[in-house]
Design an enzyme around this catalytic site. Structure first.
Site, PDB file in Angstrom:
ATOM      1  N   HIS A   1       7.049  23.740  -2.098  1.00  0.00           N
ATOM      2  CA  HIS A   1       6.285  23.108  -3.189  1.00  0.00           C
ATOM      3  C   HIS A   1       4.793  23.165  -2.867  1.00  0.00           C
ATOM      4  O   HIS A   1       4.258  22.229  -2.266  1.00  0.00           O
ATOM      5  CB  HIS A   1       6.708  21.645  -3.348  1.00  0.00           C
ATOM      6  CG  HIS A   1       8.082  21.488  -3.893  1.00  0.00           C
ATOM      7  ND1 HIS A   1       8.350  21.373  -5.237  1.00  0.00           N
ATOM      8  CD2 HIS A   1       9.282  21.442  -3.268  1.00  0.00           C
ATOM      9  CE1 HIS A   1       9.646  21.250  -5.415  1.00  0.00           C
ATOM     10  NE2 HIS A   1      10.244  21.284  -4.242  1.00  0.00           N
ATOM     11  N   CYS A  44      10.386  26.254  -6.211  1.00  0.00           N
ATOM     12  CA  CYS A  44      11.654  25.759  -5.682  1.00  0.00           C
ATOM     13  C   CYS A  44      12.844  26.169  -6.559  1.00  0.00           C
ATOM     14  O   CYS A  44      13.313  27.295  -6.451  1.00  0.00           O
ATOM     15  CB  CYS A  44      11.571  24.253  -5.478  1.00  0.00           C
ATOM     16  SG  CYS A  44      12.735  23.697  -4.233  1.00  0.00           S
ATOM     17  N   GLU A  82       2.392  22.625  -4.703  1.00  0.00           N
ATOM     18  CA  GLU A  82       1.628  21.596  -5.428  1.00  0.00           C
ATOM     19  C   GLU A  82       1.272  20.386  -4.564  1.00  0.00           C
ATOM     20  O   GLU A  82       0.295  19.690  -4.829  1.00  0.00           O
ATOM     21  CB  GLU A  82       2.381  21.152  -6.695  1.00  0.00           C
ATOM     22  CG  GLU A  82       3.664  20.356  -6.494  1.00  0.00           C
ATOM     23  CD  GLU A  82       4.911  21.230  -6.342  1.00  0.00           C
ATOM     24  OE1 GLU A  82       4.776  22.403  -5.955  1.00  0.00           O
ATOM     25  OE2 GLU A  82       6.020  20.715  -6.604  1.00  0.00           O
ATOM     26  N   LYS A 127      -3.466   1.106 -11.031  1.00  0.00           N
ATOM     27  CA  LYS A 127      -3.649   0.476  -9.718  1.00  0.00           C
ATOM     28  C   LYS A 127      -3.707   1.536  -8.622  1.00  0.00           C
ATOM     29  O   LYS A 127      -4.500   1.437  -7.690  1.00  0.00           O
ATOM     30  CB  LYS A 127      -2.487  -0.502  -9.483  1.00  0.00           C
ATOM     31  CG  LYS A 127      -2.605  -1.332  -8.259  1.00  0.00           C
ATOM     32  CD  LYS A 127      -1.868  -2.667  -8.420  1.00  0.00           C
ATOM     33  CE  LYS A 127      -0.522  -2.544  -9.083  1.00  0.00           C
ATOM     34  NZ  LYS A 127       0.569  -2.216  -8.167  1.00  0.00           N
ATOM     35  N   GLY A 128      -2.858   2.553  -8.746  1.00  0.00           N
ATOM     36  CA  GLY A 128      -2.827   3.626  -7.748  1.00  0.00           C
ATOM     37  C   GLY A 128      -4.141   4.380  -7.703  1.00  0.00           C
ATOM     38  O   GLY A 128      -4.674   4.663  -6.629  1.00  0.00           O
ATOM     39  N   THR A 178      -5.702 -12.242 -17.769  1.00  0.00           N
ATOM     40  CA  THR A 178      -6.307 -12.027 -16.446  1.00  0.00           C
ATOM     41  C   THR A 178      -6.482 -13.364 -15.723  1.00  0.00           C
ATOM     42  O   THR A 178      -6.227 -13.481 -14.523  1.00  0.00           O
ATOM     43  CB  THR A 178      -7.656 -11.290 -16.596  1.00  0.00           C
ATOM     44  OG1 THR A 178      -7.381  -9.994 -17.122  1.00  0.00           O
ATOM     45  CG2 THR A 178      -8.393 -11.151 -15.277  1.00  0.00           C
TER      46      THR A 178
END
Ligand code: GLN
Length: 565
Positions: free
Chosen positions: A524, A393, A526, A21-22, A195
Site C-alpha cells: 500500500h 493490493c 498510499e 478533532k483528528g 459548548t
C-alpha cells in the site's frame, strides 16, 4: 527545555463527533513542530476492539497500517502526514488493548497479589503508555487525542488518566477542547450553549480546559468569544475560531492566525520560539498549490466501501485520496475524484464505457467476493483501452486474475479468496497464513507492516523510485501463486518488484510499448505519501493521467477545427 520534562496536550471533543478533532490534533502538532519542537502524537480509541484491523471500513473508515504492522485508526495517518513522522504501536491504544494488558499483567502476578481495580489500575496503565510513547520518540511535546466526545461513558477512564496526570504534573499538562457551535438554519444565529455544556461536562470529570477550538460553519465574532470565555472559564485569547475550510491543510495556517502557537507555548511554559522553519514555508507553498491548481484531471476510484445507507464514505480510502492529491497538486493539477461502485459494472456492463471519460483509474485494496466481477471487467476495459491504471493490493491481485483469464486464456482463473476450491488459483493464500485461517485467528494476523522490495532493472518502477531497494507497508493474506509466475511473465506481464528472496511478487507492470501506464502493487504505497513528499508511484500514475488528459484535449480541439472548416 529541561531534559525529561516532557509536555502533554490532551485534545478532547465536545458536542458532536466528526468536526475535525483528528485534524486539530495533527495541526497542533504541526505548528509546534514548525517552532522547532520534537513532537509525537497519540490516538486513543475508546472501543473494545484491540486494534482497528477487524473493523469494516464502512463502520470506522480506513484502517491505517503503521510501519511496525499495527492496524490503527485513520487519524494516525493524518498525524503521520502532517508531522512527516513514522509512528509506532506505542502511539495508539484502545480500551480493549489497555484492558488486555492489565489482565495479562494480573495473570503474570505483576500486581504482586493486589486487588486489581478499574480505578486506579486502568488509568495507570494508560498513563504508563502515554509516557512510554513520549520517551520512545524522545518527544518534547506529546499531543494525545482522546476519541469520542466528553460526557460519554466510553472514554471516561481516559479522561481520568488525563486528570491524574494533570494533578501529578500541573506545569506539564494542558487541555484543548475541540467543540462545535451550530447555526440552526431557522434561528440563523451561532449557538454557544452546547459548548458551554461540554466544558462543564469536562469539569464534572475534574478537568478545566485551557483552550477551546470553536469549530463552526463560520468564524466566531467577538460577542461569541466573550460569551464562551465567561461561561467556560477560559480567557478570551484562548478561544480559537476554527471555521469550515476548503482544505484541511489550511488549518495549521489558520490556527497560527489565531496565535494558537504562542498560546500553547505560553501555557506549556516553553520559551517563545519563532515560526520560521523551512517546513512551514514548504507547507505554505503546498497550500498555495492546492488553491491555485485550476487545470483538472479526472480520476476514477473503483471500490465497494462507499455506501452505508444514504452515506458515501470516502473515509474508507482516505490515504489513497490524499496520496492522489499530493502528487497532483505537486504537478499543479486539480484532481477530480469520482467514486465508482464496482457493483454497477456487474449489473450493467454497458456502464464500462464511462471509464473513457477518465484520465486514470485506480482500484484500491479490498476484501471478499462482493463487487469483484465488476472490478475485473473494469480492469479488462482499461487494459484494452489503454487508460492509465493503478492497482493497490487487491487491485494487483485482480489485475493478475484478469490477465490470466483474458490474455493467457485461463478462463477459470481466480483468487482463493473468491473461490477456495477453484482449479486455477492464480492468487492463493500465503503459506504462513494457512494455519491462521484454519484457526480463525483473524486479528492482527495478516502480512502486516513494512517489508523490503527489490526492483528489477529497466522497469518503470525502478526508474520512478530511482533506487534498487525500497520499503513499503503491507496488509494482505494472499499472494501471486508461484506456480503461475512463469506463465504470467511469458504472457507479457512484468514483475518489476519482488521480495528479496524473489518469492513474493510485489509490483507488476506492463511495458510502455503495450500500455501507457498499467501498474499495480501488492503493498500500500498510499500509507507513505506525505504532503511535502508525494509518493513516486502516485506521481507516475498522475503524470500518465495528465498525458492522457492532454491527448484527449488535443483530439477534441482537432475535431472542433475540422468542424469549423
Ligand atoms: N484481500 C486481499 C488479501 O487479503 C487484498 C487485501 C488488501 O487489498 N488490503 O490478500
Amino acid at each position: 527545555m529541561k531534559k525529561n520534562n516532557c509536555k502533554y496536550i490532551f485534545v478532547v471533543g465536545g458536542v458532536i463527533s466528526g468536526v475535525g478533532k483528528g485534524v486539530s490534533t495533527s495541526s497542533i502538532g504541526k505548528i509546534l513542530q514548525d517552532r522547532g519542537l520534537k513532537i509525537t502524537a497519540i490516538k486513543i480509541d475508546p472501543y473494545i476492539n484491540i486494534d482497528a484491523g477487524t473493523m469494516n471500513p464502512t463502520e470506522h473508515g480506513e484502517v491505517f497500517v503503521l510501519s511496525d504492522g499495527y492496524e490503527t485508526d485513520q487519524d494516525m495517518g493524518n498525524y503521520e502526514r502532517f508531522l512527516g513522522a513514522t509512528l509506532t504501536r506505542a502511539n495508539y491504544m484502545t480500551t480493549g488493548s489497555v484492558y488486555k494488558t492489565v489482565i495479562e499483567k494480573e495473570r503474570n502476578l505483576e500486581y504482586k497479589g493486589k486487588c486489581v481495580q478499574v480505578v486506579p489500575h486502568i488509568p495507570l496503565e494508560i498513563i504508563g503508555r502515554i509516557k512510554e510513547a513520549g520517551r520512545k520518540s524522545r518527544a518534547e511535546v506529546v499531543v494525545i487525542e482522546v476519541g469520542g466526545t466528553v460526557g460519554e461513558y466510553e472514554n471516561i477512564l481516559f479522561l481520568e488518566a488525563a486528570r491524574m496526570m494533570k494533578i501529578k504534573h500541573p506545569e506539564d499538562v494542558i487541555f484543548v477542547l475541540v467543540s462545535y457551535l451550530p447555526v440552526p438554519s431557522k434561528v440563523g444565529e451561532m449557538k454557544t450553549k452546547p459548548t458551554q455544556h461540554s466544558a462543564r461536562s469536562l469539569n464534572n470529570a475534574g478537568i478545566q480546559t485551557d483552550i477551546i477550538i470553536a469549530r463552526s460553519e463560520f468564524s466566531l465574532d467577538k460577542k461569541r468569544k466573550e460569551k464562551i470565555s465567561t461561561f467556560c472559564n477560559v480567557s478570551f485569547s484562548r478561544i480559537i475560531s476554527a471555521p469550515d475550510v476548503d482544505s484541511i491543510y489550511d488549518i495549521p495556517i489558520n490556527f497560527e492566525k489565531e496565535k494558537l502557537g504562542n498560546t500553547l507555548l505560553k501555557l506549556l511554559g516553553i520559551k517563545k520560539m519563532k515560526n520560521n522553519s523551512q517546513s512551514s514555508r514548504d507547507w505554505k507553498k503546498f497550500v498555495h498549490n492546492i488553491n491555485n491548481s485550476k487545470e483538472e484531471i479526472k480520476i476514477a476510484v473503483i471500490g465497494k466501501y462507499f455506501s452505508t445507507g444514504d452515506f458515501v464514505l470516502s473515509d474508507s480510502y482516505i490515504s489513497v485520496i490524499e496520496a492522489i492529491k499530493y502528487s497532483a497538486y505537486n504537478l499543479k493539477k486539480k484532481p477530480i475524484l469520482n467514486w465508482l461502485n464496482s457493483d454497477d459494472f456487474e449489473k450493467s456492463p454497458r456502464k464500462l464505457k464511462m471509464l473513457e471519460e477518465y484520465d486514470g483509474v485506480l482500484i484500491p485494496g479490498g476484501f471478499g467476493v462482493r463487487g469483484i466481477e465488476g472490478k475485473l471487467r473494469a480492469i479488462k476495459y482499461v487494459r484494452e483501452h489503454r487508460i492509465p491504471y493503478f492497482g493497490l493490493c487487491y487491485g494487483l491481485q485482480l489485475a493478475v486474475v484478469e490477465f490470466a483469464r483474458n490474455v493467457l486464456k485461463i478462463k477459470k482463473a481466480t483468487t482463493q479468496e473468491i473461490d477456495p476450491r477453484a482449479k486455477n488459483l492464480v492468487i492463493n493464500v500465503m503459506e504462513e497464513q494457512k494455519d491462521k485461517l484454519e484457526k480463525k485467528d483473524y486479528g492482527g494476523s495478516m502480512r502486516l507492516g513494512s517489508y523490503p522490495t527489490i526492483l528489477k532493472e529497466k522497469t518503470i518502477a525502478r526508474s520512478v523510485y530511482g533506487k534498487r531497494r525500497i520499503s513499503e507497508r503491507h496488509r494482505h493474506r494472499y499472494e501471486v501463486n508461484p506456480e503461475y509466475i512463469q506463465k504470467l511473465k511469458s504472457g507479457g506481464l512484468i514483475f518489476s518488484g519482488t521480495s528479496p528472496d524473489r518469492k513474493l511478487m510485489e509490483i507488476l507492470e506492463l511495458p510502455k510499448e503495450t500500455h501507457p501506464f498499467f501498474m499495480a502493487t501488492q503493498f500500500h504505497p498510499e500509507f507513505q505519501a506525505h504532503p511535502l513528499n508525494p509518493h513516486p508511484l502516485f506521481t507516475a500514475f498522475i503524470k500518465a493521467s495528465i498525458k492522457r488528459e492532454e491527448e484527449r484535449k488535443e483530439i477534441i480541439e482537432k475535431t472542433k477545427r475540422k468542424e469549423n472548416k
